[in-house]
Enzyme design. Structure first.
Site, short mmCIF file in Angstrom:
data_model
loop_
_atom_site.label_atom_id
_atom_site.label_comp_id
_atom_site.label_asym_id
_atom_site.label_seq_id
_atom_site.Cartn_x
_atom_site.Cartn_y
_atom_site.Cartn_z
N SER A 81 -25.19 -4.68 62.12
CA SER A 81 -26.57 -5.04 62.47
C SER A 81 -26.99 -4.35 63.77
O SER A 81 -26.15 -3.96 64.59
CB SER A 81 -26.66 -6.56 62.63
OG SER A 81 -25.74 -6.97 63.61
N LYS B 26 -11.11 -1.59 61.72
CA LYS B 26 -11.37 -3.03 61.89
C LYS B 26 -12.40 -3.41 60.82
O LYS B 26 -13.59 -3.19 60.98
CB LYS B 26 -11.93 -3.28 63.30
CG LYS B 26 -11.68 -4.65 63.88
CD LYS B 26 -12.33 -5.79 63.16
CE LYS B 26 -13.81 -5.93 63.34
NZ LYS B 26 -14.39 -7.01 62.46
N GLU C 236 -35.37 -7.90 59.12
CA GLU C 236 -34.39 -7.51 58.10
C GLU C 236 -33.89 -8.79 57.43
O GLU C 236 -33.24 -9.62 58.08
CB GLU C 236 -33.21 -6.75 58.70
CG GLU C 236 -32.21 -6.34 57.62
CD GLU C 236 -30.99 -5.58 58.13
OE1 GLU C 236 -30.48 -5.89 59.22
OE2 GLU C 236 -30.54 -4.68 57.40
N GLU D 10 -14.54 -9.29 59.19
CA GLU D 10 -13.71 -10.49 59.01
C GLU D 10 -14.12 -11.27 57.78
O GLU D 10 -13.39 -12.11 57.29
CB GLU D 10 -13.75 -11.36 60.27
CG GLU D 10 -15.11 -11.90 60.69
CD GLU D 10 -15.91 -10.93 61.56
OE1 GLU D 10 -15.95 -9.73 61.25
OE2 GLU D 10 -16.52 -11.40 62.55
N ARG D 11 -15.34 -10.99 57.26
CA ARG D 11 -15.82 -11.71 56.07
C ARG D 11 -15.35 -11.07 54.78
O ARG D 11 -15.26 -11.74 53.75
CB ARG D 11 -17.36 -11.75 56.09
CG ARG D 11 -17.88 -12.57 57.26
CD ARG D 11 -19.35 -12.82 57.12
NE ARG D 11 -20.13 -11.78 57.78
CZ ARG D 11 -21.46 -11.78 57.80
NH1 ARG D 11 -22.13 -12.75 57.21
NH2 ARG D 11 -22.11 -10.83 58.43
N CYS E 277 -27.96 -1.61 53.19
CA CYS E 277 -28.81 -1.09 54.27
C CYS E 277 -29.83 -0.13 53.70
O CYS E 277 -30.77 0.25 54.38
CB CYS E 277 -27.97 -0.42 55.34
SG CYS E 277 -27.19 1.06 54.76
N PHE F 198 -19.74 -6.23 56.37
CA PHE F 198 -19.26 -6.93 55.18
C PHE F 198 -19.75 -6.33 53.87
O PHE F 198 -19.18 -6.59 52.82
CB PHE F 198 -19.67 -8.42 55.24
CG PHE F 198 -21.09 -8.68 54.80
CD1 PHE F 198 -21.39 -8.82 53.44
CD2 PHE F 198 -22.12 -8.78 55.71
CE1 PHE F 198 -22.69 -9.04 53.02
CE2 PHE F 198 -23.43 -9.00 55.30
CZ PHE F 198 -23.71 -9.13 53.95
P1 NAD Z 1 -22.53 -7.44 61.85
O1 NAD Z 1 -23.24 -6.67 62.90
O2 NAD Z 1 -22.61 -8.92 61.87
O3 NAD Z 1 -20.96 -7.10 61.87
C1 NAD Z 1 -20.49 -5.78 61.84
C2 NAD Z 1 -19.18 -5.70 62.60
O4 NAD Z 1 -19.41 -6.05 63.95
C3 NAD Z 1 -18.10 -6.64 62.06
O5 NAD Z 1 -16.88 -5.93 62.00
C4 NAD Z 1 -18.06 -7.76 63.09
O6 NAD Z 1 -16.75 -8.25 63.27
C5 NAD Z 1 -18.54 -7.10 64.35
N1 NAD Z 1 -19.33 -7.99 65.22
C6 NAD Z 1 -20.20 -8.95 64.81
N2 NAD Z 1 -20.77 -9.55 65.88
C7 NAD Z 1 -20.27 -8.92 66.97
C8 NAD Z 1 -20.48 -9.09 68.37
N3 NAD Z 1 -21.32 -9.99 68.84
N4 NAD Z 1 -19.79 -8.29 69.22
C9 NAD Z 1 -18.93 -7.36 68.75
N5 NAD Z 1 -18.69 -7.17 67.42
C10 NAD Z 1 -19.36 -7.94 66.55
O7 NAD Z 1 -23.04 -6.85 60.44
P2 NAD Z 1 -22.76 -7.42 58.98
O8 NAD Z 1 -23.50 -8.69 58.81
O9 NAD Z 1 -21.31 -7.39 58.69
O10 NAD Z 1 -23.43 -6.27 58.09
C11 NAD Z 1 -24.79 -6.28 57.73
C12 NAD Z 1 -25.59 -5.40 58.65
O11 NAD Z 1 -25.08 -4.08 58.61
C13 NAD Z 1 -27.04 -5.29 58.22
O12 NAD Z 1 -27.84 -5.33 59.36
C14 NAD Z 1 -27.10 -3.92 57.56
O13 NAD Z 1 -28.38 -3.31 57.57
C15 NAD Z 1 -26.13 -3.15 58.38
N6 NAD Z 1 -25.63 -1.99 57.68
C16 NAD Z 1 -26.10 -0.78 58.09
C17 NAD Z 1 -25.69 0.38 57.43
C18 NAD Z 1 -26.20 1.71 57.86
O14 NAD Z 1 -25.68 2.71 57.41
N7 NAD Z 1 -27.21 1.78 58.71
C19 NAD Z 1 -24.78 0.27 56.37
C20 NAD Z 1 -24.32 -0.97 56.00
C21 NAD Z 1 -24.75 -2.11 56.67
#
Ligand code: NAD
Length: 491
Positions: free
Chosen positions: A228, A175, A384, A178-179, A283, A151
């Protein structure tokens, strides 16, 4: 923006989803409903994968110099619609307009780098590896690829992959989170205008079940993920088990060292921007501020003062420096973590837990929070938080600081602020992190460098952006070649 149920873009057309569940997209600054995201069922992932597979052969045959003509058109459209995209990011994510501008600028930069694909795809050639035998390596696309996005950078993160995947001759499924799906919908309206062949790019909205359908679908050859760490680990193992090529960026908990000889003005400005920019939802946000020797005496009060002065509000308004966090759930989670830190003995220097933002009473706002004397092994230092929270820790020496940095489970970024070249050099050499900042608070690599990550922050080998993306989205073919004919000697 009107309230609407979003559509998928599959096989060259916008299509209603047959989802039975939807996720609301709300403006985090006001709680206003912006749209509803369909949690698309696996059949719609399959439709996108089949459309992308049908498009693949023709697209693969299109010479790279022609493929990049589409990217040049995309770059022009992204520039023309720049402010509209920026506003969309702020509306759905909450970050201030200037942060959204920086985000879209990096997105466009990735398109620009991918426009160099004819040179980036050049292979290796060795003549006479044996008598009359030549050997060379070429790069070919891998097929249908998919990107699953978080997101926090709805405009930029898909561009770590999309332009390279396309330029290399792959067909693509995106993809979005969704948020925060709205900016990608706008980008796909622009992609529609550049005249790509049907099926080359597809947009499928959804949540975890949609992601799992992507991970399992046999036509999808490669998956990129950013999000995450627990989900990154899941994506990496499930997609790999199906033989797919995968890279999965995970979470972070970034340490930032301040040495006593750091420049006060520069350090305070940059460190507070790193911790509180995007409301801490980067991140590459610094989270653990490690004061070396007596640096805390000077810097903790200055940082606390800067935190208190930060202007918090609706990111669409001029002069605002920090917007809301993404959701009420995220806000209460962050409040809980601050409370846990206090319970473990941290001293609350600036308490931003319960602000009232005039005109934004329904928004999901926190103000910057600063905690001093945070225990290295405690909840605040280890978790985090992904919110505007600065944890201040104290160590005696740079060696102790490096031990602390390298004991963390994540490895996304580590920074040092100092005027000592020798200390900076030691830090750069020894810090276990994929991105290192020296007097830089957000060490975000330009598009022609890979976006690295170590330890629990990354699963895979090749990263997004630049040459890594080119390698990820191509497979190498080595040709050993002999032509048997004897010619007369020319000299
Ligand atoms: P998230 O893991 O909740 O969601 C990311 C994606 O995974 C979304 O598209 C979501 O639909 C999908 N998803 C969520 N839960 C899932 C599940 N149980 N099974 C399968 N798919 C699932 O992450 P977020 O809250 O959208 O983003 C924030 C996180 O992303 C933070 O932890 C941040 O550090 C990380 N991030 C990392 C980087 C990097 O380059 N390392 C960059 C940006 C964000």
């Amino acid at each position: 923006m009107a309230n609407e149920d979003l559509q998928n873009y599959i096989d060259g057309a916008w299509r209603h989803s047959h989802a039975t569940e939807y996720r609301e997209v709300r403006n985090p600054a006001t709680d206003a409903l912006l749209a509803r995201t369909p949690l698309s069922p696996p059949e719609e992932v399959a439709q996108a994968a089949e459309a992308a597979q049908r498009a693949f052969w023709e697209w693969r045959q299109t010479p790279p110099v022609q493929r990049i003509q589409y990217l040049f058109k995309l770059k022009t459209l992204l520039e023309e619609h720049f402010e509209d995209l920026v506003r969309s990011i702020t509306l759905e994510n909450g970050k201030v307009l200037d942060d959204a501008r920086g985000e879209m600028r990096r997105a466009i930069e990735n398109v620009e780098v991918a426009c160099g694909i004819p040179s980036l795809l050049l292979g290796d050639f060795a003549e006479d590896v044996a008598h009359g035998v030549d050997e060379y390596m070429i790069r070919q696309p891998i097929g249908v690829v998919a990107s699953i996005c978080p997101f926090n950078f709805p405009g930029m993160i898909p561009f770590w992959y999309l332009p390279y995947a396309l330029a290399c001759g792959n067909t693509v499924i995106i993809k979005p989170s969704e948020r925060t799906p709205l900016t990608m919908v706008k980008v796909f309206h622009l992609l529609e205008q550049i005249g790509l062949p049907t099926g080359v790019v597809n947009l499928v909205h959804g949540g975890p079940d949609t992601v799992n359908a992507i991970l399992d679908h046999p036509l999808i050859q490669a998956v990129t993920f950013v999000g995450s760490t627990p989900v990154a680990r899941h994506v990496y193992s499930r997609a790999s088990a199906h033989g797919k090529r995968v890279q999965a960026q995970g979470g972070a908990k970034n340490p930032l060292l301040i040495l006593p000889d750091a420049d006060p003005e520069l350090t305070v400005r940059i460190v507070t921007d790193s911790v509180f920019g995007n409301a801490g939802q980067r991140c590459l946000a610094a989270a653990n501020i490690v004061m070396v020797a007596d640096a805390g005496k000077t810097f903790t009060p200055l940082l606390a003062e800067a935190a208190e002065q930060r202007k918090v509000g609706n990111g669409l308004e001029p002069g605002i420096e920090m917007g809301p966090v993404i959701s009420p759930q995220s806000k209460s989670r962050i409040q809980g973590l601050i409370q846990a830190g206090v319970a473990e003995g941290a001293h609350l220097v600036v308490d931003g837990r319960n602000p009232v933002i005039p005109g934004c009473e329904q928004g999901y706002f926190l103000r910057p929070t600063v905690l001093d004397g945070v225990t290295p092994s405690g909840t605040l230092a280890q978790t985090e938080i992904f919110g505007p929270v600065m944890s201040v820790l104290h160590v005696a020496t740079i060696e102790d600081a490096l031990t602390l940095v390298n004991s963390g489970s994540y490895g996304n970024m580590a920074c040092v602020f100092t005027s000592s070249g020798a200390a900076a050099r030691k830090f750069r050499h020894e810090a276990q992190a994929g991105n290192v900042g020296i007097n830089i608070g957000v060490a975000a690599p330009m598009a022609f460098f890979p976006f690295s990550g170590w330890k629990e922050s990354f699963f895979g080998t090749l990263h997004g952006q630049g040459k890594h993306a080119v390698e990820f989205f191509t497979q190498t073919k080595v040709v050993v070649e002999r032509w048997l004919k004897t010619w007369s000697r020319p000299f």
